[in-house]
Design an enzyme around this catalytic site. Sequence first.
Site, PDB file in Angstrom:
ATOM      1  N   PRO A   1       0.940   0.451  -6.160  1.00  0.00           N
ATOM      2  CA  PRO A   1       1.128  -0.853  -5.517  1.00  0.00           C
ATOM      3  C   PRO A   1       0.410  -1.989  -6.258  1.00  0.00           C
ATOM      4  O   PRO A   1       0.958  -3.076  -6.420  1.00  0.00           O
ATOM      5  CB  PRO A   1       0.570  -0.656  -4.111  1.00  0.00           C
ATOM      6  CG  PRO A   1       0.774   0.806  -3.855  1.00  0.00           C
ATOM      7  CD  PRO A   1       0.472   1.449  -5.182  1.00  0.00           C
TER       8      PRO A   1
ATOM      9  N   ALA B   1       0.828  -1.209   0.000  1.00  0.00           N
ATOM     10  CA  ALA B   1       0.000   0.000   0.000  1.00  0.00           C
ATOM     11  C   ALA B   1       0.862   1.258   0.000  1.00  0.00           C
ATOM     12  O   ALA B   1       2.060   1.213   0.256  1.00  0.00           O
ATOM     13  CB  ALA B   1      -0.904   0.000   1.231  1.00  0.00           C
ATOM     14  N   HIS B   2       0.199   2.364  -0.273  1.00  0.00           N
ATOM     15  CA  HIS B   2       0.849   3.674  -0.218  1.00  0.00           C
ATOM     16  C   HIS B   2       1.238   4.007   1.216  1.00  0.00           C
ATOM     17  O   HIS B   2       0.489   3.719   2.149  1.00  0.00           O
ATOM     18  CB  HIS B   2      -0.104   4.756  -0.739  1.00  0.00           C
ATOM     19  CG  HIS B   2      -0.382   4.657  -2.207  1.00  0.00           C
ATOM     20  ND1 HIS B   2      -1.343   3.807  -2.718  1.00  0.00           N
ATOM     21  CD2 HIS B   2       0.181   5.293  -3.255  1.00  0.00           C
ATOM     22  CE1 HIS B   2      -1.363   3.938  -4.033  1.00  0.00           C
ATOM     23  NE2 HIS B   2      -0.447   4.831  -4.383  1.00  0.00           N
ATOM     24  N   GLY B   3       2.410   4.619   1.365  1.00  0.00           N
ATOM     25  CA  GLY B   3       2.878   5.019   2.686  1.00  0.00           C
ATOM     26  C   GLY B   3       3.096   3.817   3.586  1.00  0.00           C
ATOM     27  O   GLY B   3       3.516   2.751   3.156  1.00  0.00           O
TER      28      GLY B   3
ATOM     29  N   ASP C   1      -3.960  -1.614  -1.716  1.00  0.00           N
ATOM     30  CA  ASP C   1      -4.936  -0.632  -1.259  1.00  0.00           C
ATOM     31  C   ASP C   1      -5.872  -0.150  -2.365  1.00  0.00           C
ATOM     32  O   ASP C   1      -7.082  -0.167  -2.197  1.00  0.00           O
ATOM     33  CB  ASP C   1      -4.255   0.545  -0.552  1.00  0.00           C
ATOM     34  CG  ASP C   1      -3.161   1.223  -1.376  1.00  0.00           C
ATOM     35  OD1 ASP C   1      -2.813   0.734  -2.472  1.00  0.00           O
ATOM     36  OD2 ASP C   1      -2.637   2.244  -0.907  1.00  0.00           O
TER      37      ASP C   1
END
Length: 137
Positions: free
Chosen positions: A70, A8-10, A64
């Site tokens: 991703p 996922a992001h972050g 996500d």
Amino acid sequence: MNKVILVAHGKLAHEMKNSAEMIFGALPDFESVEFLKEEGLDTIQEKITAVMSDEEASYLVLTDLFCGTPYNASCAVAMRNPEREIEVVSGMSLPIVLEVASMLSNNLQDIVNHATSIPCDTVKAFKQQLIEEEEDF
């Protein structure tokens, strides 16, 4: 054996795993991969490939966002490894992660089918639920 990679992001994937472990307990067959804003598609593909170290395992990659970096990177890894059993599912949420954790001994396709059905049962609007419950009486 089935293994799961959260991407996922972050730091969302790491924190999703941490949250799931608060509820479910240790998840040794889960890995998490973060995607930082200074990274590109190649970097995240390398990270995903690096955590797929068990050549005998089947992998479910939960991401996500559909069509986010991703997801796209995960699909690219799956497409480059057609000899391996790799499934990619977007829309990662805590209910999905917990359900998947409880099903790891099942067939991978059964896990994917169940995981993709979960949002209908877990995404609810409070007021809409009240109306539906009143109609049931």
